[in-house]
Design a protein around this motif. Structure first.
Motif, PDB file in Angstrom:
ATOM      1  N   GLY A   7       0.921  -1.224   0.274  1.00  0.00           N
ATOM      2  CA  GLY A   7       0.302  -0.143  -0.027  1.00  0.00           C
ATOM      3  C   GLY A   7       1.215   1.474  -0.072  1.00  0.00           C
ATOM      4  N   GLY A   8       0.279   2.401  -0.670  1.00  0.00           N
ATOM      5  CA  GLY A   8       1.176   3.175  -0.355  1.00  0.00           C
ATOM      6  C   GLY A   8       0.543   4.207   0.582  1.00  0.00           C
ATOM      7  N   GLU A   9       1.570   5.044   0.563  1.00  0.00           N
ATOM      8  CA  GLU A   9       1.023   6.503   1.807  1.00  0.00           C
ATOM      9  C   GLU A   9       0.657   7.649   1.131  1.00  0.00           C
ATOM     10  N   VAL A  10      -0.567   8.057   1.788  1.00  0.00           N
ATOM     11  CA  VAL A  10      -0.250   9.312   1.163  1.00  0.00           C
ATOM     12  C   VAL A  10      -0.883   9.945   2.031  1.00  0.00           C
ATOM     13  N   GLU A  11       0.233  11.938   2.030  1.00  0.00           N
ATOM     14  CA  GLU A  11      -0.274  12.834   2.298  1.00  0.00           C
ATOM     15  C   GLU A  11      -0.168  14.402   1.352  1.00  0.00           C
ATOM     16  N   LEU A  12      -2.123  14.475   2.009  1.00  0.00           N
ATOM     17  CA  LEU A  12      -2.514  16.138   1.245  1.00  0.00           C
ATOM     18  C   LEU A  12      -1.789  17.322   2.102  1.00  0.00           C
ATOM     19  N   ASP A  13      -1.483  18.180   1.835  1.00  0.00           N
ATOM     20  CA  ASP A  13      -1.151  19.046   2.818  1.00  0.00           C
ATOM     21  C   ASP A  13      -1.528  20.667   2.335  1.00  0.00           C
ATOM     22  N   GLY A  14      -2.331  20.974   2.568  1.00  0.00           N
ATOM     23  CA  GLY A  14      -3.134  22.122   2.315  1.00  0.00           C
ATOM     24  C   GLY A  14      -3.719  22.393   1.110  1.00  0.00           C
ATOM     25  N   LEU A  15      -4.298  21.135   0.496  1.00  0.00           N
ATOM     26  CA  LEU A  15      -5.006  20.803  -1.247  1.00  0.00           C
ATOM     27  C   LEU A  15      -6.384  21.711  -1.201  1.00  0.00           C
ATOM     28  N   THR A  16      -5.926  22.866  -1.864  1.00  0.00           N
ATOM     29  CA  THR A  16      -7.517  23.115  -2.363  1.00  0.00           C
ATOM     30  C   THR A  16      -7.585  23.688  -3.982  1.00  0.00           C
ATOM     31  N   LYS A  17      -8.533  23.899  -4.133  1.00  0.00           N
ATOM     32  CA  LYS A  17      -8.672  23.551  -5.945  1.00  0.00           C
ATOM     33  C   LYS A  17      -9.876  24.667  -6.089  1.00  0.00           C
ATOM     34  N   LYS A  18      -9.632  25.438  -6.778  1.00  0.00           N
ATOM     35  CA  LYS A  18     -10.375  26.619  -7.356  1.00  0.00           C
ATOM     36  C   LYS A  18     -10.826  26.758  -8.674  1.00  0.00           C
ATOM     37  N   TYR A  19     -12.014  26.588  -8.577  1.00  0.00           N
ATOM     38  CA  TYR A  19     -12.597  26.710  -9.921  1.00  0.00           C
ATOM     39  C   TYR A  19     -13.781  28.119 -10.114  1.00  0.00           C
ATOM     40  N   GLY A  20     -12.945  29.372 -11.051  1.00  0.00           N
ATOM     41  CA  GLY A  20     -13.236  30.817 -11.134  1.00  0.00           C
ATOM     42  C   GLY A  20     -13.325  31.040  -8.862  1.00  0.00           C
ATOM     43  N   THR A  21     -14.676  31.268  -9.114  1.00  0.00           N
ATOM     44  CA  THR A  21     -14.788  31.771  -7.566  1.00  0.00           C
ATOM     45  C   THR A  21     -15.264  30.486  -6.537  1.00  0.00           C
ATOM     46  N   VAL A  22     -15.669  29.532  -7.293  1.00  0.00           N
ATOM     47  CA  VAL A  22     -15.707  28.021  -6.336  1.00  0.00           C
ATOM     48  C   VAL A  22     -14.537  27.589  -5.438  1.00  0.00           C
ATOM     49  N   GLU A  23     -15.051  27.545  -5.001  1.00  0.00           N
ATOM     50  CA  GLU A  23     -13.827  26.548  -4.190  1.00  0.00           C
ATOM     51  C   GLU A  23     -14.747  25.543  -3.981  1.00  0.00           C
ATOM     52  N   ALA A  24     -13.715  24.469  -5.033  1.00  0.00           N
ATOM     53  CA  ALA A  24     -14.318  23.309  -4.829  1.00  0.00           C
ATOM     54  C   ALA A  24     -13.615  22.413  -3.728  1.00  0.00           C
ATOM     55  N   VAL A  25     -12.379  22.712  -2.919  1.00  0.00           N
ATOM     56  CA  VAL A  25     -11.511  21.785  -2.347  1.00  0.00           C
ATOM     57  C   VAL A  25     -10.679  22.777  -1.321  1.00  0.00           C
ATOM     58  N   ARG A  26     -10.980  23.119  -0.253  1.00  0.00           N
ATOM     59  CA  ARG A  26     -10.318  24.259   0.628  1.00  0.00           C
ATOM     60  C   ARG A  26      -9.091  24.000   1.856  1.00  0.00           C
ATOM     61  N   GLY A  27      -7.898  23.637   1.309  1.00  0.00           N
ATOM     62  CA  GLY A  27      -6.289  23.515   2.100  1.00  0.00           C
ATOM     63  C   GLY A  27      -7.659  22.553   3.178  1.00  0.00           C
ATOM     64  N   ILE A  28      -7.016  21.497   2.060  1.00  0.00           N
ATOM     65  CA  ILE A  28      -7.567  20.196   2.828  1.00  0.00           C
ATOM     66  C   ILE A  28      -5.980  19.141   3.216  1.00  0.00           C
ATOM     67  N   SER A  29      -5.554  19.134   4.650  1.00  0.00           N
ATOM     68  CA  SER A  29      -4.299  18.934   5.263  1.00  0.00           C
ATOM     69  C   SER A  29      -4.316  17.186   5.359  1.00  0.00           C
ATOM     70  N   LEU A  30      -4.425  16.209   4.930  1.00  0.00           N
ATOM     71  CA  LEU A  30      -4.642  14.218   5.874  1.00  0.00           C
ATOM     72  C   LEU A  30      -4.170  13.091   5.634  1.00  0.00           C
ATOM     73  N   ASN A  31      -3.399  13.145   6.329  1.00  0.00           N
ATOM     74  CA  ASN A  31      -2.545  11.351   6.423  1.00  0.00           C
ATOM     75  C   ASN A  31      -3.119  10.304   5.684  1.00  0.00           C
ATOM     76  N   ILE A  32      -3.093   9.729   5.202  1.00  0.00           N
ATOM     77  CA  ILE A  32      -3.092   8.280   4.633  1.00  0.00           C
ATOM     78  C   ILE A  32      -2.220   8.125   4.921  1.00  0.00           C
ATOM     79  N   ARG A  33      -2.784   6.324   5.977  1.00  0.00           N
ATOM     80  CA  ARG A  33      -1.577   5.663   6.176  1.00  0.00           C
ATOM     81  C   ARG A  33      -1.275   4.314   5.079  1.00  0.00           C
ATOM     82  N   ARG A  34      -0.704   3.615   5.085  1.00  0.00           N
ATOM     83  CA  ARG A  34      -0.082   2.278   4.469  1.00  0.00           C
ATOM     84  C   ARG A  34      -1.286   1.331   4.644  1.00  0.00           C
ATOM     85  N   GLY A  35      -2.283   0.858   3.915  1.00  0.00           N
ATOM     86  CA  GLY A  35      -2.670  -0.466   4.131  1.00  0.00           C
ATOM     87  C   GLY A  35      -4.191   0.758   4.607  1.00  0.00           C
ATOM     88  N   GLU A  36      -4.362   1.184   4.443  1.00  0.00           N
ATOM     89  CA  GLU A  36      -5.384   2.271   4.939  1.00  0.00           C
ATOM     90  C   GLU A  36      -6.580   1.713   4.060  1.00  0.00           C
TER      91      GLU A  36
END
Ligand SMILES: Nc1ncnc2c1ncn2[C@@H]1O[C@H](COP(=O)(O)OP(=O)(O)OP(=O)(O)O)[C@@H](O)[C@H]1O
Ligand SMILES: [Mg+2]
Length: 374
Positions: A7-36
């Motif tokens: 399994g891979g270990e995944v780290e999201l660090d302040g992840l943000t996605k804007k479409y124009g003025t729509v902020e679909a994802v706002r600063g997500i930080s999250l660690n996903i463990r190996r095999g989780e």
């Protein structure tokens, strides 16, 4: 590509996605463990697919970083990220056989025909479709098609498997069967799974941890029992399972503890709630109580020292089999009590009955009234 995938270990660090003025994802930080097995649960428009698309590389983050096994994947093409993907609609190639569909990612990676054959064979075995290699997708049931899509996602032994509502198009029975299949597959592969759903049952039964998303942010990340028994916000309490909500005001008692006076309740009833430390004296509060935590007693039981009851009238009884949902009209609002069959053997309530509604202080959680985002 041989040997078991790890399994891979995944780290999201302040992840943000804007479409124009729509902020679909706002600063997500999250660690996903190996095999989780992580479920992402949230209502329509919460940003679940957008988050997944940034992981696969189909969408570019506006800001923030994604690391898989410590490596920043920002500049890595989708097929170089080692991610298997399953979508809600199986997206099989209609003009290709099952084997050709499953082998597609291998051809993309330039694998020899000979090598491909053993990988395809193995993937089809894992999803229990050994005999179906030569069939075309339109000759398969919905569940079989979804299993082909799964086989295609795992054929190159990805460290990370992303699934976006993979069972959404299936009927209830098949969905429940596929849940078990997917869990088994994950255990066999040892893969890390990120599984998007808006079905709370799916999230609670399948996941090691669940991230509840709302409006582009993660409202709560926790184990299924964390979410259900200790929802961190009114939104989570409402979205995961059922909750009765009452409005009221926080008061600071002489003993230094914060209690709640509910709107419509007798003012001398100062009720204890869990989470009281998060409430500000004088400010508005929402109190959440699960229907299965509510009990109904004969009205003479109204005065109870620890947690005073509320008097009400039964207005509806919905028989559910193992339980029955009782709707009760009270001065603090209408509420639901889910009583077990065992419970009902002692006393049955009928529409029009007067009852004392009661719950344990530990079953009531207080949330600041302005907290709810929706
Ligand atoms: N390509 C796009 N352009 C503009 N806005 C978009 C685009 N894709 C998504 N959005 C917006 O971003 C927000 C999040 O969308 P997203 O598809 O991630 O939600 P979701 O949680 O997957 O919802 P669902 O459960 O309905 O699939 C929504 O407000 C949506 O309208
Ligand atoms: Mg979506």
């Amino acid at each position: 590509m041989d040997g078991a995938a790890t399994g891979g270990e995944v780290e999201l660090d302040g992840l943000t996605k804007k479409y124009g003025t729509v902020e679909a994802v706002r600063g997500i930080s999250l660690n996903i463990r190996r095999g989780e097995f992580l479920a992402i649960l949230g209502p329509s428009g919460a940003g679940k697919t957008t988050l997944l698309n940034m992981l696969t590389g189909f969408e570019k983050p506006t800001s923030g970083a994604i690391r898989i096994n410590g490596r920043d994947v920002a500049r890595l093409a989708p097929h170089k990220r080692g991610i298997g993907v399953v979508f809600q609609h199986y997206a099989l190639f209609k003009h290709m056989t099952v084997a050709q569909n499953v082998g597609f990612p291998l051809r993309m990676r330039g694998m020899s025909m000979r090598e491909q054959r053993s990988h395809i064979q193995h993937a089809l075995e894992l999803v229990k479709l050994e005999g179906f290699a030569a069939r075309f997708p339109d000759r398969l049931s919905g569940g079989q098609q979804q299993r082909v899509a799964l086989a295609r996602a795992i054929v190159f032994r990805p460290a990370l498997l992303l699934m976006d509502e993979p069972l959404g198009a299936l009927d209830k029975r098949l969905r429940e069967h596929m849940r078990v299949e997917i869990k088994r597959l994950q255990r066999n592969l040892g893969a890390t799974v990120i599984y998007v759903t808006h079905d709370q049952n799916e999230a609670l039964t399948m996941a090691d941890r669940v991230a509840v998303m709302n409006d582009g942010v993660v409202e709560q990340l926790g184990t299924p029992d964390d979410l259900y028994e200790r929802p961190a916000s009114a939104f989570v309490a409402d979205f995961v399972g059922e909750t009765n909500f009452f409005t009221g005001r926080a008061v600071l008692d002489a003993d230094g503890r914060i209690r709640v006076v509910l709107d419509g309740d007798r003012p001398e009833h100062r009720r204890e709630v869990e989470n009281a430390a998060s409430l500000r004296p004088g400010s508005g509060v929402e109190v959440g109580v699960r229907p299965e935590e509510v009990s109904l007693l004969p009205p003479e039981h109204a005065e109870h020292d620890q947690a005073p009851a509320v008097l009400g009238t039964v207005s509806d009884v919905l028989y559910e089999g193992a339980t029955a949902l009782h709707v009760v009209e009270t001065p603090i609002g209408d509420l639901s009590a889910r009583l077990s069959l065992k419970n009902l053997r002692e006393t049955r309530w009928a529409v029009g009955d007067r009852v004392a509604v009661h719950w344990d202080a530990r079953a009531a959680r207080g949330y600041p009234a302005a907290d709810r985002a929706s």
